[in-house]
Design a protein around this motif. Sequence first.
Motif, PDB file in Angstrom:
ATOM      1  N   ILE A 281      31.203  13.449 -41.755  1.00  0.00           N
ATOM      2  CA  ILE A 281      31.725  14.253 -40.651  1.00  0.00           C
ATOM      3  C   ILE A 281      30.663  15.266 -40.239  1.00  0.00           C
ATOM      4  O   ILE A 281      30.028  15.897 -41.092  1.00  0.00           O
ATOM      5  CB  ILE A 281      33.017  15.000 -41.068  1.00  0.00           C
ATOM      6  N   GLN A 282      30.453  15.430 -38.953  1.00  0.00           N
ATOM      7  CA  GLN A 282      29.510  16.431 -38.467  1.00  0.00           C
ATOM      8  C   GLN A 282      30.033  17.842 -38.741  1.00  0.00           C
ATOM      9  O   GLN A 282      31.229  18.104 -38.599  1.00  0.00           O
ATOM     10  CB  GLN A 282      29.284  16.274 -36.959  1.00  0.00           C
ATOM     11  N   GLN A 283      29.138  18.740 -39.134  1.00  0.00           N
ATOM     12  CA  GLN A 283      29.542  20.124 -39.341  1.00  0.00           C
ATOM     13  C   GLN A 283      30.081  20.691 -38.032  1.00  0.00           C
ATOM     14  O   GLN A 283      29.479  20.538 -36.979  1.00  0.00           O
ATOM     15  CB  GLN A 283      28.368  20.970 -39.834  1.00  0.00           C
ATOM     16  N   GLY A 284      31.213  21.329 -38.102  1.00  0.00           N
ATOM     17  CA  GLY A 284      31.914  21.813 -36.918  1.00  0.00           C
ATOM     18  C   GLY A 284      33.135  20.969 -36.613  1.00  0.00           C
ATOM     19  O   GLY A 284      34.065  21.437 -35.951  1.00  0.00           O
ATOM     20  N   ASP A 285      33.135  19.714 -37.100  1.00  0.00           N
ATOM     21  CA  ASP A 285      34.282  18.824 -36.908  1.00  0.00           C
ATOM     22  C   ASP A 285      35.157  18.740 -38.149  1.00  0.00           C
ATOM     23  O   ASP A 285      36.166  18.021 -38.151  1.00  0.00           O
ATOM     24  CB  ASP A 285      33.808  17.405 -36.543  1.00  0.00           C
ATOM     25  N   LEU A 291      35.737  17.412 -47.455  1.00  0.00           N
ATOM     26  CA  LEU A 291      34.902  17.923 -48.528  1.00  0.00           C
ATOM     27  C   LEU A 291      33.574  18.424 -47.976  1.00  0.00           C
ATOM     28  O   LEU A 291      33.035  17.846 -47.030  1.00  0.00           O
ATOM     29  CB  LEU A 291      34.639  16.836 -49.582  1.00  0.00           C
ATOM     30  N   VAL A 292      33.056  19.508 -48.557  1.00  0.00           N
ATOM     31  CA  VAL A 292      31.747  20.039 -48.185  1.00  0.00           C
ATOM     32  C   VAL A 292      30.857  19.985 -49.430  1.00  0.00           C
ATOM     33  O   VAL A 292      31.254  20.431 -50.506  1.00  0.00           O
ATOM     34  CB  VAL A 292      31.839  21.466 -47.610  1.00  0.00           C
ATOM     35  N   PHE A 293      29.661  19.429 -49.263  1.00  0.00           N
ATOM     36  CA  PHE A 293      28.760  19.172 -50.388  1.00  0.00           C
ATOM     37  C   PHE A 293      27.507  20.033 -50.300  1.00  0.00           C
ATOM     38  O   PHE A 293      27.039  20.356 -49.206  1.00  0.00           O
ATOM     39  CB  PHE A 293      28.359  17.693 -50.415  1.00  0.00           C
ATOM     40  N   PHE A 294      26.947  20.345 -51.498  1.00  0.00           N
ATOM     41  CA  PHE A 294      25.789  21.219 -51.583  1.00  0.00           C
ATOM     42  C   PHE A 294      24.729  20.625 -52.511  1.00  0.00           C
ATOM     43  O   PHE A 294      25.053  19.964 -53.500  1.00  0.00           O
ATOM     44  CB  PHE A 294      26.186  22.598 -52.144  1.00  0.00           C
ATOM     45  N   ASP A 295      23.476  20.898 -52.175  1.00  0.00           N
ATOM     46  CA  ASP A 295      22.363  20.664 -53.088  1.00  0.00           C
ATOM     47  C   ASP A 295      22.425  21.786 -54.116  1.00  0.00           C
ATOM     48  O   ASP A 295      22.354  22.964 -53.763  1.00  0.00           O
ATOM     49  CB  ASP A 295      21.051  20.712 -52.307  1.00  0.00           C
ATOM     50  N   SER A 296      22.565  21.444 -55.388  1.00  0.00           N
ATOM     51  CA  SER A 296      22.754  22.487 -56.404  1.00  0.00           C
ATOM     52  C   SER A 296      21.590  22.626 -57.363  1.00  0.00           C
ATOM     53  O   SER A 296      21.736  23.157 -58.457  1.00  0.00           O
ATOM     54  CB  SER A 296      24.034  22.210 -57.201  1.00  0.00           C
ATOM     55  N   GLY A 297      20.409  22.144 -56.951  1.00  0.00           N
ATOM     56  CA  GLY A 297      19.240  22.377 -57.790  1.00  0.00           C
ATOM     57  C   GLY A 297      18.693  21.112 -58.418  1.00  0.00           C
ATOM     58  O   GLY A 297      18.866  20.009 -57.889  1.00  0.00           O
ATOM     59  N   PRO A 298      17.991  21.255 -59.564  1.00  0.00           N
ATOM     60  CA  PRO A 298      17.331  20.115 -60.208  1.00  0.00           C
ATOM     61  C   PRO A 298      18.262  18.933 -60.425  1.00  0.00           C
ATOM     62  O   PRO A 298      19.403  19.110 -60.869  1.00  0.00           O
ATOM     63  CB  PRO A 298      16.865  20.703 -61.552  1.00  0.00           C
ATOM     64  N   GLY A 299      17.786  17.747 -60.067  1.00  0.00           N
ATOM     65  CA  GLY A 299      18.591  16.544 -60.239  1.00  0.00           C
ATOM     66  C   GLY A 299      19.499  16.237 -59.079  1.00  0.00           C
ATOM     67  O   GLY A 299      20.167  15.210 -59.071  1.00  0.00           O
ATOM     68  N   THR A 300      19.551  17.147 -58.093  1.00  0.00           N
ATOM     69  CA  THR A 300      20.373  16.913 -56.916  1.00  0.00           C
ATOM     70  C   THR A 300      19.514  17.083 -55.675  1.00  0.00           C
ATOM     71  O   THR A 300      18.364  17.530 -55.746  1.00  0.00           O
ATOM     72  CB  THR A 300      21.557  17.903 -56.841  1.00  0.00           C
ATOM     73  N   GLY A 301      20.025  16.701 -54.524  1.00  0.00           N
ATOM     74  CA  GLY A 301      19.259  16.801 -53.294  1.00  0.00           C
ATOM     75  C   GLY A 301      20.046  16.286 -52.111  1.00  0.00           C
ATOM     76  O   GLY A 301      21.252  16.032 -52.224  1.00  0.00           O
ATOM     77  N   VAL A 311      37.621  21.783 -48.231  1.00  0.00           N
ATOM     78  CA  VAL A 311      37.840  22.578 -47.023  1.00  0.00           C
ATOM     79  C   VAL A 311      39.333  22.881 -46.877  1.00  0.00           C
ATOM     80  O   VAL A 311      40.166  21.972 -46.921  1.00  0.00           O
ATOM     81  CB  VAL A 311      37.324  21.836 -45.771  1.00  0.00           C
ATOM     82  N   VAL A 312      39.658  24.182 -46.701  1.00  0.00           N
ATOM     83  CA  VAL A 312      41.052  24.570 -46.485  1.00  0.00           C
ATOM     84  C   VAL A 312      41.262  25.143 -45.092  1.00  0.00           C
ATOM     85  O   VAL A 312      42.396  25.222 -44.609  1.00  0.00           O
ATOM     86  CB  VAL A 312      41.531  25.574 -47.553  1.00  0.00           C
ATOM     87  N   SER A 313      40.197  25.572 -44.445  1.00  0.00           N
ATOM     88  CA  SER A 313      40.212  25.995 -43.045  1.00  0.00           C
ATOM     89  C   SER A 313      38.756  26.095 -42.619  1.00  0.00           C
ATOM     90  O   SER A 313      37.853  26.037 -43.463  1.00  0.00           O
ATOM     91  CB  SER A 313      40.925  27.342 -42.857  1.00  0.00           C
ATOM     92  N   LYS A 314      38.496  26.238 -41.317  1.00  0.00           N
ATOM     93  CA  LYS A 314      37.109  26.313 -40.848  1.00  0.00           C
ATOM     94  C   LYS A 314      36.392  27.469 -41.548  1.00  0.00           C
ATOM     95  O   LYS A 314      36.810  28.623 -41.459  1.00  0.00           O
ATOM     96  CB  LYS A 314      37.057  26.511 -39.338  1.00  0.00           C
ATOM     97  N   PHE A 342      29.388  17.019 -44.846  1.00  0.00           N
ATOM     98  CA  PHE A 342      30.841  16.979 -44.967  1.00  0.00           C
ATOM     99  C   PHE A 342      31.313  15.527 -44.964  1.00  0.00           C
ATOM    100  O   PHE A 342      30.704  14.670 -44.301  1.00  0.00           O
ATOM    101  CB  PHE A 342      31.499  17.714 -43.793  1.00  0.00           C
ATOM    102  N   THR A 343      32.392  15.256 -45.688  1.00  0.00           N
ATOM    103  CA  THR A 343      32.987  13.916 -45.658  1.00  0.00           C
ATOM    104  C   THR A 343      34.495  14.027 -45.545  1.00  0.00           C
ATOM    105  O   THR A 343      35.089  15.070 -45.861  1.00  0.00           O
ATOM    106  CB  THR A 343      32.650  13.093 -46.923  1.00  0.00           C
ATOM    107  N   ARG A 344      35.107  12.916 -45.113  1.00  0.00           N
ATOM    108  CA  ARG A 344      36.561  12.838 -45.002  1.00  0.00           C
ATOM    109  C   ARG A 344      37.061  11.662 -45.840  1.00  0.00           C
ATOM    110  O   ARG A 344      37.106  10.509 -45.376  1.00  0.00           O
ATOM    111  CB  ARG A 344      36.976  12.680 -43.549  1.00  0.00           C
ATOM    112  N   PRO A 345      37.454  11.911 -47.091  1.00  0.00           N
ATOM    113  CA  PRO A 345      37.941  10.826 -47.951  1.00  0.00           C
ATOM    114  C   PRO A 345      39.149  10.106 -47.376  1.00  0.00           C
ATOM    115  O   PRO A 345      39.359   8.915 -47.654  1.00  0.00           O
ATOM    116  CB  PRO A 345      38.303  11.548 -49.259  1.00  0.00           C
ATOM    117  N   LEU A 346      39.949  10.804 -46.574  1.00  0.00           N
ATOM    118  CA  LEU A 346      41.157  10.189 -46.032  1.00  0.00           C
ATOM    119  C   LEU A 346      40.856   9.049 -45.067  1.00  0.00           C
ATOM    120  O   LEU A 346      41.750   8.272 -44.728  1.00  0.00           O
ATOM    121  CB  LEU A 346      42.015  11.246 -45.339  1.00  0.00           C
ATOM    122  N   GLN A 347      39.603   8.935 -44.618  1.00  0.00           N
ATOM    123  CA  GLN A 347      39.253   7.825 -43.728  1.00  0.00           C
ATOM    124  C   GLN A 347      38.578   6.672 -44.457  1.00  0.00           C
ATOM    125  O   GLN A 347      38.203   5.677 -43.844  1.00  0.00           O
ATOM    126  CB  GLN A 347      38.351   8.331 -42.592  1.00  0.00           C
TER     127      GLN A 347
END
Length: 363
Positions: A281-285, A291-301, A311-314, A342-347
């Motif tokens: 999902i595009q940010q803003g949509d 779900l919103v995902f983050f790079d959290s350091g070593p081993g991730t990217g 996500v519970v609200s914008k 961002f992703t939408r598992p419901l789809q």
Amino acid sequence: MNRTRAVVAAVVAGVLVLLLAIISPMLMTSIPSIIGSGGELPDCTDDGAGVQEASDSAAADIPSEYLKLYKEHGEKLGVQWTILAAVGKRETDHGRSTLPGVKSGTNYAGAAGPMQFLISTWGGRARIPVSSRFNGYASDGDGDGVGDVYNPADAILGAAKMLKRNGAPENVRRALFVYNRAWWYVDQVEEIARKYAESGEVEVPPEADDACDEPLVEAAPSDVVAKILGFALDQRGKPYLWGGTGPDAFDCSGIIYAAYRHAGLSIPRTTFGQWPFGVKIQQGDEQPGDLVFFDSGPGTGPDRPGHVGLVVSKGKMVEARCRLCGPIKVTSYEGRDKIVGFTRPLQNPDVQGQLAKLGDPAL
């Protein structure tokens, strides 16, 4: 004749040097206040802490012992006392609030004391001996050698240190945003500070963080999303545990896995599995339940995010961040760096099939 002119010129030059020596410090002293008048500081404050007099509103609203501490520690650290006082007002009404976490324990977000520090930010314990090797914000404002998050003298000094370290007094808005990552909070604190300096009825408006309100669940786009959000919000205040899927503790992906399972849906357990599972999902949509995902350091990217929030609200998410980050709570993802997407598992097609069996319309 030439000798006379030379002597006169030397005398004049000497006088000019003497005048510059006297005037320059005066000019340098006045420059910060001139520059500050057009900068980011609110009108209610000046560049130096402790200079601004308290308005009648401040004197009437702030307990005398708190007012003394705000001024004393503000001046000591170089932070506007009106901003310190406004933080104290916004957080706990200068320690008068009867909500959990003010006098003892913590609130649902893990904050404690009159200035509402996360225990992890304070130093891992509510009361801790203060030494030169200590790196947290625990402070000894009354000289007893202990940083007590519930002691106003200690807590106000700690808050002044935190604001100073993050940009005050020059960039007070940035400092306040770091204190509580929401721009509505920054605006409210500045408005309170302005009234403390200029006068006016001082009232704390309701929080603009409606992600913490139950009506959010009622406004969810479907019954399934309402169940997901309701479960996740009910876990606020529980501790982070790596690998945890409840019921007493969760990690970042574990609370999302459990929330979807509570709604009758099966999704991958880990962040690494959840990232490719949902539709991008595009940010803003984004919308509640995404779900919103983050790079959290070593081993991730960028292709392998290591942290996730629901996500519970914008701009807001339920997050189980880390063991030292406090309990599960609603936080802001707006302005956070290292957002991967961002992703939408419901789809996801598998989830669409599960939704069909549940009789819930596809989202």
